[in-house]
Scaffold this active site. Structure first.
Site, mmCIF file in Angstrom:
data_model
loop_
_atom_site.group_PDB
_atom_site.id
_atom_site.type_symbol
_atom_site.label_atom_id
_atom_site.label_comp_id
_atom_site.label_asym_id
_atom_site.label_seq_id
_atom_site.Cartn_x
_atom_site.Cartn_y
_atom_site.Cartn_z
ATOM 1 N N ASP A 1 -5.272 -7.009 5.849
ATOM 2 C CA ASP A 1 -6.485 -6.414 5.295
ATOM 3 C C ASP A 1 -7.456 -7.515 4.868
ATOM 4 O O ASP A 1 -8.647 -7.493 5.204
ATOM 5 C CB ASP A 1 -6.105 -5.541 4.101
ATOM 6 C CG ASP A 1 -7.239 -4.639 3.638
ATOM 7 O OD1 ASP A 1 -8.361 -4.739 4.183
ATOM 8 O OD2 ASP A 1 -7.007 -3.838 2.724
ATOM 9 N N ASP B 1 -2.166 -18.438 2.797
ATOM 10 C CA ASP B 1 -3.235 -19.227 2.209
ATOM 11 C C ASP B 1 -3.749 -20.283 3.178
ATOM 12 O O ASP B 1 -4.961 -20.508 3.285
ATOM 13 C CB ASP B 1 -2.795 -19.860 0.889
ATOM 14 C CG ASP B 1 -1.389 -20.426 0.930
ATOM 15 O OD1 ASP B 1 -0.722 -20.310 1.980
ATOM 16 O OD2 ASP B 1 -0.939 -20.992 -0.091
ATOM 17 N N LYS C 1 4.301 -15.397 3.637
ATOM 18 C CA LYS C 1 4.411 -16.245 2.441
ATOM 19 C C LYS C 1 5.896 -16.449 2.179
ATOM 20 O O LYS C 1 6.425 -16.169 1.104
ATOM 21 C CB LYS C 1 3.715 -15.566 1.258
ATOM 22 C CG LYS C 1 3.464 -16.500 0.072
ATOM 23 C CD LYS C 1 2.535 -17.651 0.401
ATOM 24 C CE LYS C 1 2.254 -18.461 -0.862
ATOM 25 N NZ LYS C 1 1.538 -19.716 -0.564
ATOM 26 N N ASP D 1 -10.981 -9.066 7.147
ATOM 27 C CA ASP D 1 -12.319 -9.069 6.548
ATOM 28 C C ASP D 1 -12.896 -10.483 6.540
ATOM 29 O O ASP D 1 -14.083 -10.687 6.814
ATOM 30 C CB ASP D 1 -12.265 -8.532 5.120
ATOM 31 C CG ASP D 1 -12.215 -7.012 5.073
ATOM 32 O OD1 ASP D 1 -12.079 -6.395 6.143
ATOM 33 O OD2 ASP D 1 -12.292 -6.438 3.977
ATOM 34 N N TYR E 1 0.809 -1.215 0.000
ATOM 35 C CA TYR E 1 0.000 0.000 0.000
ATOM 36 C C TYR E 1 0.842 1.265 0.000
ATOM 37 O O TYR E 1 0.366 2.331 -0.385
ATOM 38 C CB TYR E 1 -0.940 0.015 1.201
ATOM 39 C CG TYR E 1 -2.002 -1.062 1.174
ATOM 40 C CD1 TYR E 1 -2.184 -1.878 0.068
ATOM 41 C CD2 TYR E 1 -2.827 -1.268 2.261
ATOM 42 C CE1 TYR E 1 -3.152 -2.856 0.043
ATOM 43 C CE2 TYR E 1 -3.809 -2.250 2.243
ATOM 44 C CZ TYR E 1 -3.969 -3.041 1.135
ATOM 45 O OH TYR E 1 -4.924 -4.018 1.109
#
Length: 357
Positions: A235, A211, A179, A239, A129
Protein backbone atom coordinates in the site's frame (compact mmCIF):
# COMPACT_ATOMS: atom_id res chain seq x y z
CA UNK A 1 -14.34 12.03 -7.29
CA UNK A 2 -14.95 8.35 -7.93
CA UNK A 3 -17.99 8.87 -10.18
CA UNK A 4 -16.15 11.47 -12.28
CA UNK A 5 -13.16 9.33 -13.16
CA UNK A 6 -15.03 6.06 -13.60
CA UNK A 7 -17.44 7.84 -15.95
CA UNK A 8 -14.54 8.55 -18.29
CA UNK A 9 -13.23 4.99 -18.00
CA UNK A 10 -16.67 3.71 -19.01
CA UNK A 11 -16.69 6.15 -21.93
CA UNK A 12 -13.45 4.61 -23.19
CA UNK A 13 -14.76 1.07 -22.67
CA UNK A 14 -17.84 1.91 -24.70
CA UNK A 15 -15.60 3.17 -27.49
CA UNK A 16 -13.63 -0.07 -27.43
CA UNK A 17 -16.82 -2.12 -27.53
CA UNK A 18 -18.15 -0.23 -30.54
CA UNK A 19 -14.88 -0.49 -32.44
CA UNK A 20 -14.26 -4.20 -31.82
CA UNK A 21 -17.80 -5.52 -31.89
CA UNK A 22 -18.04 -6.33 -28.19
CA UNK A 23 -21.07 -5.87 -25.97
CA UNK A 24 -20.42 -4.57 -22.45
CA UNK A 25 -23.27 -4.21 -19.98
CA UNK A 26 -22.73 -1.69 -17.20
CA UNK A 27 -24.51 -1.64 -13.85
CA UNK A 28 -23.78 1.29 -11.55
CA UNK A 29 -23.96 0.73 -7.79
CA UNK A 30 -23.21 2.69 -4.62
CA UNK A 31 -20.23 2.16 -2.31
CA UNK A 32 -18.37 4.21 0.26
CA UNK A 33 -19.43 7.73 1.16
CA UNK A 34 -22.22 7.94 -1.40
CA UNK A 35 -23.64 4.65 -0.13
CA UNK A 36 -23.50 5.82 3.50
CA UNK A 37 -25.38 8.99 2.64
CA UNK A 38 -28.14 7.16 0.78
CA UNK A 39 -28.38 3.83 2.60
CA UNK A 40 -26.44 4.14 5.85
CA UNK A 41 -24.06 1.34 4.82
CA UNK A 42 -20.63 1.64 3.14
CA UNK A 43 -21.39 -1.54 1.17
CA UNK A 44 -25.13 -2.09 0.63
CA UNK A 45 -26.33 -5.62 0.02
CA UNK A 46 -27.55 -4.63 -3.46
CA UNK A 47 -24.06 -3.45 -4.37
CA UNK A 48 -22.37 -6.59 -3.11
CA UNK A 49 -24.89 -8.85 -4.89
CA UNK A 50 -24.41 -6.95 -8.16
CA UNK A 51 -20.62 -7.20 -7.89
CA UNK A 52 -20.68 -10.93 -7.19
CA UNK A 53 -22.96 -11.44 -10.20
CA UNK A 54 -20.74 -9.47 -12.57
CA UNK A 55 -17.74 -10.42 -14.70
CA UNK A 56 -15.63 -7.53 -13.38
CA UNK A 57 -15.90 -4.57 -11.03
CA UNK A 58 -14.64 -1.09 -11.96
CA UNK A 59 -14.40 0.89 -8.74
CA UNK A 60 -14.14 4.58 -7.94
CA UNK A 61 -12.53 5.98 -4.79
CA UNK A 62 -14.54 5.64 -1.58
CA UNK A 63 -13.18 7.77 1.30
CA UNK A 64 -14.01 11.16 2.82
CA UNK A 65 -13.06 12.92 6.06
CA UNK A 66 -16.78 13.60 6.52
CA UNK A 67 -17.08 10.09 7.94
CA UNK A 68 -14.04 10.04 10.22
CA UNK A 69 -16.28 10.34 13.28
CA UNK A 70 -18.00 7.02 12.51
CA UNK A 71 -16.90 3.72 13.98
CA UNK A 72 -14.22 2.03 11.84
CA UNK A 73 -16.67 -0.66 10.65
CA UNK A 74 -19.06 2.05 9.43
CA UNK A 75 -16.58 4.14 7.43
CA UNK A 76 -16.23 4.09 3.62
CA UNK A 77 -12.95 2.17 3.81
CA UNK A 78 -14.72 -0.66 5.63
CA UNK A 79 -16.94 -1.12 2.61
CA UNK A 80 -13.90 -1.40 0.36
CA UNK A 81 -12.24 -4.00 2.58
CA UNK A 82 -15.46 -6.01 2.75
CA UNK A 83 -15.78 -5.91 -1.02
CA UNK A 84 -12.20 -7.05 -1.53
CA UNK A 85 -12.73 -9.96 0.84
CA UNK A 86 -16.04 -10.94 -0.76
CA UNK A 87 -14.63 -10.92 -4.30
CA UNK A 88 -11.67 -12.99 -3.16
CA UNK A 89 -8.93 -11.27 -5.14
CA UNK A 90 -5.66 -11.71 -3.26
CA UNK A 91 -3.14 -10.20 -5.70
CA UNK A 92 -3.19 -6.49 -6.48
CA UNK A 93 -1.21 -5.49 -9.57
CA UNK A 94 -0.06 -1.86 -9.69
CA UNK A 95 2.06 -0.79 -12.69
CA UNK A 96 4.21 2.33 -12.28
CA UNK A 97 5.70 3.48 -15.58
CA UNK A 98 7.72 6.57 -16.36
CA UNK A 99 6.19 8.59 -19.19
CA UNK A 100 8.52 10.87 -21.13
CA UNK A 101 5.72 13.27 -22.08
CA UNK A 102 5.07 14.23 -18.45
CA UNK A 103 8.57 13.77 -17.04
CA UNK A 104 8.46 17.37 -15.81
CA UNK A 105 5.56 16.46 -13.50
CA UNK A 106 7.76 14.07 -11.52
CA UNK A 107 9.84 15.40 -8.62
CA UNK A 108 12.56 12.97 -9.73
CA UNK A 109 15.22 14.14 -12.15
CA UNK A 110 14.52 12.78 -15.67
CA UNK A 111 17.78 10.84 -15.74
CA UNK A 112 16.65 8.95 -12.62
CA UNK A 113 13.05 8.14 -13.57
CA UNK A 114 13.40 7.76 -17.37
CA UNK A 115 12.74 4.19 -18.48
CA UNK A 116 11.43 2.99 -15.12
CA UNK A 117 8.76 0.33 -15.54
CA UNK A 118 7.73 -1.42 -12.34
CA UNK A 119 4.92 -3.84 -11.57
CA UNK A 120 4.08 -3.92 -7.87
CA UNK A 121 2.36 -7.14 -6.82
CA UNK A 122 0.72 -6.52 -3.45
CA UNK A 123 -0.87 -9.23 -1.32
CA UNK A 124 -4.35 -7.92 -0.58
CA UNK A 125 -6.25 -10.14 1.85
CA UNK A 126 -3.81 -10.68 4.70
CA UNK A 127 -1.58 -8.75 7.05
CA UNK A 128 -2.54 -5.91 9.36
CA UNK A 129 -5.65 -4.90 7.43
CA UNK A 130 -7.41 -8.19 8.11
CA UNK A 131 -5.60 -9.82 11.03
CA UNK A 132 -7.39 -10.61 14.31
CA UNK A 133 -7.52 -9.61 17.09
CA UNK A 134 -7.86 -5.92 16.38
CA UNK A 135 -9.51 -2.97 18.07
CA UNK A 136 -9.21 -0.52 20.95
CA UNK A 137 -9.75 -1.31 24.60
CA UNK A 138 -9.34 0.50 27.91
CA UNK A 139 -7.00 -0.91 30.55
CA UNK A 140 -6.82 0.86 33.89
CA UNK A 141 -7.97 4.09 32.28
CA UNK A 142 -5.43 3.79 29.49
CA UNK A 143 -6.57 3.22 25.90
CA UNK A 144 -4.80 0.36 24.12
CA UNK A 145 -5.07 -0.29 20.38
CA UNK A 146 -4.16 -3.63 18.77
CA UNK A 147 -3.67 -4.69 15.18
CA UNK A 148 -2.42 -8.14 14.26
CA UNK A 149 -0.22 -9.02 11.29
CA UNK A 150 -0.67 -12.65 10.25
CA UNK A 151 0.33 -14.61 7.16
CA UNK A 152 0.13 -18.27 6.28
CA UNK A 153 2.34 -20.17 3.87
CA UNK A 154 -0.63 -20.67 1.53
CA UNK A 155 -1.35 -16.93 1.40
CA UNK A 156 2.26 -16.13 0.58
CA UNK A 157 2.62 -18.91 -1.98
CA UNK A 158 -0.36 -17.89 -4.08
CA UNK A 159 0.64 -14.23 -4.42
CA UNK A 160 4.27 -15.20 -5.04
CA UNK A 161 3.18 -17.34 -7.98
CA UNK A 162 1.39 -14.30 -9.44
CA UNK A 163 4.56 -12.23 -9.17
CA UNK A 164 6.84 -14.85 -10.72
CA UNK A 165 4.37 -15.57 -13.53
CA UNK A 166 4.22 -11.85 -14.32
CA UNK A 167 8.01 -11.60 -14.25
CA UNK A 168 8.25 -14.36 -16.87
CA UNK A 169 6.55 -11.97 -19.32
CA UNK A 170 8.76 -9.03 -18.34
CA UNK A 171 12.46 -8.75 -17.46
CA UNK A 172 12.41 -11.90 -15.31
CA UNK A 173 13.35 -10.29 -12.04
CA UNK A 174 11.42 -10.32 -8.76
CA UNK A 175 12.36 -8.22 -5.73
CA UNK A 176 10.59 -9.49 -2.63
CA UNK A 177 10.07 -6.82 0.03
CA UNK A 178 9.94 -7.65 3.73
CA UNK A 179 11.26 -6.73 7.18
CA UNK A 180 12.73 -10.12 7.98
CA UNK A 181 15.29 -8.69 10.37
CA UNK A 182 12.59 -7.94 12.95
CA UNK A 183 9.25 -9.53 11.92
CA UNK A 184 8.42 -13.23 12.13
CA UNK A 185 5.78 -12.81 9.43
CA UNK A 186 8.50 -11.44 7.14
CA UNK A 187 10.79 -14.35 7.97
CA UNK A 188 8.06 -16.75 6.88
CA UNK A 189 7.44 -14.55 3.85
CA UNK A 190 11.08 -14.72 2.80
CA UNK A 191 11.54 -18.47 3.17
CA UNK A 192 8.25 -19.17 1.37
CA UNK A 193 9.10 -16.87 -1.54
CA UNK A 194 12.50 -18.54 -1.86
CA UNK A 195 10.82 -21.94 -2.09
CA UNK A 196 8.36 -20.73 -4.75
CA UNK A 197 11.27 -19.22 -6.71
CA UNK A 198 12.70 -22.69 -7.24
CA UNK A 199 9.80 -23.35 -9.62
CA UNK A 200 10.88 -20.40 -11.78
CA UNK A 201 14.61 -20.90 -12.46
CA UNK A 202 14.54 -18.34 -15.29
CA UNK A 203 13.55 -15.57 -12.86
CA UNK A 204 16.15 -13.83 -10.69
CA UNK A 205 15.06 -13.24 -7.09
CA UNK A 206 16.44 -10.78 -4.61
CA UNK A 207 15.21 -9.61 -1.22
CA UNK A 208 15.05 -6.08 0.13
CA UNK A 209 13.96 -4.61 3.44
CA UNK A 210 11.01 -2.30 3.05
CA UNK A 211 12.86 0.78 4.27
CA UNK A 212 15.69 0.22 1.80
CA UNK A 213 13.16 -0.40 -0.97
CA UNK A 214 11.46 2.92 -0.20
CA UNK A 215 14.81 4.65 -0.67
CA UNK A 216 15.74 2.85 -3.89
CA UNK A 217 12.34 3.58 -5.45
CA UNK A 218 13.34 7.23 -5.33
CA UNK A 219 17.06 6.99 -6.05
CA UNK A 220 17.19 4.16 -8.61
CA UNK A 221 13.73 2.98 -9.72
CA UNK A 222 15.08 1.36 -12.88
CA UNK A 223 16.68 -1.38 -10.81
CA UNK A 224 13.23 -2.92 -10.22
CA UNK A 225 11.07 -5.08 -12.46
CA UNK A 226 8.45 -6.87 -10.30
CA UNK A 227 8.11 -5.87 -6.65
CA UNK A 228 6.41 -8.48 -4.45
CA UNK A 229 5.09 -7.18 -1.14
CA UNK A 230 2.72 -7.92 1.68
CA UNK A 231 -0.40 -5.79 2.17
CA UNK A 232 0.74 -2.81 4.23
CA UNK A 233 4.15 -2.45 2.59
CA UNK A 234 2.55 -2.66 -0.85
CA UNK A 235 0.00 0.00 0.00
CA UNK A 236 2.72 2.44 1.00
CA UNK A 237 5.29 1.62 -1.68
CA UNK A 238 2.80 1.74 -4.56
CA UNK A 239 1.72 5.23 -3.52
CA UNK A 240 5.36 6.26 -3.31
CA UNK A 241 5.92 4.86 -6.80
CA UNK A 242 3.57 7.54 -8.11
CA UNK A 243 6.56 9.90 -8.16
CA UNK A 244 7.84 7.89 -11.12
CA UNK A 245 4.76 8.72 -13.17
CA UNK A 246 4.38 12.27 -11.89
CA UNK A 247 1.04 11.86 -10.10
CA UNK A 248 -0.94 9.37 -8.07
CA UNK A 249 -3.73 10.05 -10.55
CA UNK A 250 -1.85 8.18 -13.28
CA UNK A 251 -1.87 4.79 -11.54
CA UNK A 252 -4.38 2.05 -12.25
CA UNK A 253 -4.62 -1.34 -10.55
CA UNK A 254 -6.05 -4.82 -10.99
CA UNK A 255 -7.01 -7.19 -8.19
CA UNK A 256 -7.05 -10.78 -9.42
CA UNK A 257 -7.24 -14.31 -8.08
CA UNK A 258 -10.87 -14.30 -6.92
CA UNK A 259 -14.15 -15.11 -8.58
CA UNK A 260 -14.54 -11.53 -9.83
CA UNK A 261 -11.69 -9.13 -10.64
CA UNK A 262 -11.63 -5.65 -9.10
CA UNK A 263 -10.15 -2.75 -11.06
CA UNK A 264 -9.58 0.67 -9.53
CA UNK A 265 -7.29 3.68 -9.71
CA UNK A 266 -4.78 3.85 -6.89
CA UNK A 267 -5.56 7.45 -5.92
CA UNK A 268 -7.97 8.47 -3.17
CA UNK A 269 -11.30 10.25 -3.38
CA UNK A 270 -9.93 13.83 -3.11
CA UNK A 271 -13.21 15.35 -1.88
CA UNK A 272 -11.68 18.84 -2.05
CA UNK A 273 -11.74 18.72 -5.86
CA UNK A 274 -14.75 16.44 -6.40
CA UNK A 275 -17.33 17.81 -8.83
CA UNK A 276 -15.06 20.50 -10.25
CA UNK A 277 -14.01 18.71 -13.43
CA UNK A 278 -10.32 18.81 -12.60
CA UNK A 279 -9.78 15.22 -11.42
CA UNK A 280 -7.26 13.08 -13.29
CA UNK A 281 -9.06 10.15 -15.01
CA UNK A 282 -5.96 8.53 -16.49
CA UNK A 283 -5.65 6.09 -13.57
CA UNK A 284 -9.26 4.99 -13.93
CA UNK A 285 -8.84 4.63 -17.70
CA UNK A 286 -5.66 2.61 -17.18
CA UNK A 287 -7.65 0.43 -14.77
CA UNK A 288 -10.19 -0.15 -17.55
CA UNK A 289 -7.35 -1.40 -19.76
CA UNK A 290 -6.30 -3.81 -17.01
CA UNK A 291 -9.94 -4.93 -16.74
CA UNK A 292 -9.94 -5.89 -20.41
CA UNK A 293 -6.58 -7.67 -20.13
CA UNK A 294 -7.15 -9.65 -16.95
CA UNK A 295 -10.94 -9.75 -16.80
CA UNK A 296 -11.71 -10.41 -20.43
CA UNK A 297 -8.53 -11.71 -22.04
CA UNK A 298 -8.71 -8.80 -24.50
CA UNK A 299 -5.01 -7.97 -24.75
CA UNK A 300 -5.23 -6.10 -28.04
CA UNK A 301 -8.02 -3.85 -26.79
CA UNK A 302 -6.10 -3.23 -23.55
CA UNK A 303 -3.02 -2.32 -25.58
CA UNK A 304 -5.11 0.15 -27.59
CA UNK A 305 -6.23 1.97 -24.44
CA UNK A 306 -2.72 2.13 -23.02
CA UNK A 307 -1.37 3.40 -26.33
CA UNK A 308 -4.20 5.96 -26.52
CA UNK A 309 -3.23 7.32 -23.09
CA UNK A 310 0.30 7.87 -24.36
CA UNK A 311 -1.00 9.52 -27.54
CA UNK A 312 -3.11 11.98 -25.55
CA UNK A 313 -0.20 12.82 -23.27
CA UNK A 314 2.16 13.21 -26.23
CA UNK A 315 -0.38 15.56 -27.82
CA UNK A 316 -0.01 17.82 -24.79
CA UNK A 317 -3.25 17.18 -22.93
CA UNK A 318 -2.89 17.45 -19.17
CA UNK A 319 -4.97 17.53 -16.04
CA UNK A 320 -4.06 20.04 -13.38
CA UNK A 321 -1.97 17.65 -11.29
CA UNK A 322 0.43 16.85 -14.17
CA UNK A 323 0.49 20.24 -15.85
CA UNK A 324 3.72 22.19 -16.16
CA UNK A 325 3.94 25.92 -16.74
CA UNK A 326 3.64 26.71 -20.42
CA UNK A 327 3.53 23.06 -21.51
CA UNK A 328 0.42 21.54 -23.03
CA UNK A 329 -3.27 22.18 -22.57
CA UNK A 330 -4.88 21.82 -19.15
CA UNK A 331 -8.04 19.85 -19.88
CA UNK A 332 -11.07 18.95 -17.81
CA UNK A 333 -11.79 15.42 -16.64
CA UNK A 334 -14.37 14.87 -19.37
CA UNK A 335 -12.13 16.35 -22.07
CA UNK A 336 -9.42 13.84 -21.22
CA UNK A 337 -11.89 10.96 -21.38
CA UNK A 338 -13.26 12.15 -24.71
CA UNK A 339 -9.79 12.55 -26.18
CA UNK A 340 -8.65 9.09 -25.06
CA UNK A 341 -11.80 7.55 -26.57
CA UNK A 342 -11.06 9.36 -29.84
CA UNK A 343 -7.44 8.19 -29.76
CA UNK A 344 -8.59 4.59 -29.31
CA UNK A 345 -10.68 4.95 -32.47
CA UNK A 346 -7.75 6.46 -34.36
CA UNK A 347 -5.46 3.61 -33.32
CA UNK A 348 -8.05 1.05 -34.43
CA UNK A 349 -8.40 2.81 -37.80
CA UNK A 350 -4.65 2.74 -38.37
CA UNK A 351 -4.48 -0.95 -37.51
CA UNK A 352 -7.39 -1.72 -39.85
CA UNK A 353 -5.76 0.20 -42.71
CA UNK A 354 -2.46 -1.62 -42.11
CA UNK A 355 -4.07 -5.04 -42.26
CA UNK A 356 -6.08 -4.03 -45.33
CA UNK A 357 -2.83 -3.23 -47.17
Amino acid sequence: MGPEVTREAVRVLRSVAALHGHEFTFDQQLIGGAAIRQTGSPLPTATLDACLASDAVLLGAVGSPDFDSLKPVERPEAGLLLLRRALGGYANLRPAISCKAIAAASPLRPEIAAGANILIVRELLGGLYFGEPRGTTAENGNSVAVNTMTYSVAEIERVAHVAFTAAMKRKRKVTSVDKANVLETSQLWRTTVERVALEYPEVALDHMYVDACAMHLITDPRRFDVLLTENLFGDILSDEAAVITGSLGMLGSATIGGEVGLYEPVHGSAPDIAGRGVANPFGAIASAALLLRYGGGLDREADDIEEAIQVVLNDGYRTRDIASDGIGYVATTSEIGERVAEAVAEIADVRHAYHAV
